[in-house]
Design a protein around this motif. Structure first.
Motif, PDB file in Angstrom:
ATOM      1  N   GLN A 191      33.236  44.398  41.590  1.00 52.29           N
ATOM      2  CA  GLN A 191      31.850  44.271  42.054  1.00 52.29           C
ATOM      3  C   GLN A 191      31.419  42.816  42.157  1.00 52.29           C
ATOM      4  OE1 GLN A 191      29.519  46.538  39.190  1.00 52.29           O
ATOM      5  NE2 GLN A 191      29.472  48.288  40.567  1.00 52.29           N
ATOM      6  N   GLY A 192      30.491  42.570  43.073  1.00 55.67           N
ATOM      7  CA  GLY A 192      29.900  41.252  43.247  1.00 55.67           C
ATOM      8  C   GLY A 192      29.138  41.217  44.564  1.00 55.67           C
ATOM      9  N   PRO A 193      28.288  40.219  44.742  1.00 54.26           N
ATOM     10  CA  PRO A 193      27.486  40.139  45.963  1.00 54.26           C
ATOM     11  C   PRO A 193      28.294  39.616  47.152  1.00 54.26           C
ATOM     12  CG  PRO A 193      27.041  38.249  44.600  1.00 54.26           C
ATOM     13  CD  PRO A 193      27.980  39.136  43.816  1.00 54.26           C
ATOM     14  N   ARG A 194      27.795  39.919  48.346  1.00 54.21           N
ATOM     15  CA  ARG A 194      28.382  39.389  49.576  1.00 54.21           C
ATOM     16  C   ARG A 194      28.052  37.894  49.687  1.00 54.21           C
ATOM     17  NH1 ARG A 194      24.885  43.349  51.076  1.00 54.21           N
ATOM     18  NH2 ARG A 194      23.787  41.937  52.470  1.00 54.21           N
ATOM     19  N   GLY A 203      34.028  38.175  30.372  1.00 56.64           N
ATOM     20  CA  GLY A 203      34.823  38.626  31.496  1.00 56.64           C
ATOM     21  C   GLY A 203      35.375  37.491  32.340  1.00 56.64           C
ATOM     22  N   ARG A 204      35.759  37.853  33.560  1.00 54.74           N
ATOM     23  CA  ARG A 204      36.417  36.934  34.485  1.00 54.74           C
ATOM     24  C   ARG A 204      35.832  37.166  35.875  1.00 54.74           C
ATOM     25  NH1 ARG A 204      41.117  34.205  34.283  1.00 54.74           N
ATOM     26  NH2 ARG A 204      41.552  34.981  32.209  1.00 54.74           N
ATOM     27  N   ALA A 205      35.597  36.069  36.593  1.00 54.56           N
ATOM     28  CA  ALA A 205      35.040  36.171  37.943  1.00 54.56           C
ATOM     29  C   ALA A 205      35.742  35.199  38.873  1.00 54.56           C
ATOM     30  CB  ALA A 205      33.545  35.866  37.936  1.00 54.56           C
ATOM     31  N   PHE A 254      30.670  35.820  44.432  1.00 52.70           N
ATOM     32  CA  PHE A 254      31.596  36.026  43.317  1.00 52.70           C
ATOM     33  C   PHE A 254      31.981  37.486  43.277  1.00 52.70           C
ATOM     34  CE2 PHE A 254      27.483  36.886  41.391  1.00 52.70           C
ATOM     35  CZ  PHE A 254      27.732  38.038  40.652  1.00 52.70           C
ATOM     36  N   VAL A 255      33.086  37.752  42.604  1.00 50.85           N
ATOM     37  CA  VAL A 255      33.521  39.123  42.368  1.00 50.85           C
ATOM     38  C   VAL A 255      34.095  39.189  40.963  1.00 50.85           C
ATOM     39  CG1 VAL A 255      35.846  38.784  43.352  1.00 50.85           C
ATOM     40  CG2 VAL A 255      34.833  41.079  43.303  1.00 50.85           C
TER      41      VAL A 255
END
Length: 110
Positions: free
Chosen positions: A37-40, A55-57, A84-85
């Motif tokens: 998950q993450g924004p466009r 976590g990790r992005a 980011f994701v």
């Protein structure tokens, strides 16, 4: 004016916009994203500061892509397309700070 705000009151995107709380000059997303998950891709007329708590992005900042883990701060420069994701196996938790009483963004991807 409320001075203590439960996370659930911020809605499904967990967005705090200072304009809704007496004109506080800051806004932020309280992110809890699942893997993938993450924004466009989007852009802001100001810097955005990401505080990665757990976590990790993987961040895309213009032409640069970089993976970071908890304990890092990432700065998205004004007018630079970014996204980011959650690239980890667990939930990503971070605070995304916008230096204004409301979030201003332009989406660049569908």
């Amino acid at each position: 004016m409320e001075y203590i705000i439960p996370r659930g009151q911020l809605g499904p995107g967990h967005l705090f916009q200072g304009k809704e709380y007496g004109g506080v000059p800051i806004s932020f997303f309280w992110v809890q994203a699942q893997p993938g998950q993450g924004p466009r891709l989007h852009v802001h007329p100001y810097e955005e500061v990401f505080v990665v708590q757990e976590g990790r992005a993987t961040f895309t900042l213009g032409d640069t892509t970089r993976e970071v883990e908890e304990g890092h701060v990432v700065i998205g420069p004004a007018h630079l397309p970014h996204k980011f994701v959650n690239s980890g196996a667990d939930q990503l938790k971070m605070i995304n700070i916008h230096p204004g009483k409301e979030v201003i963004q332009q989406w660049l991807e569908e």
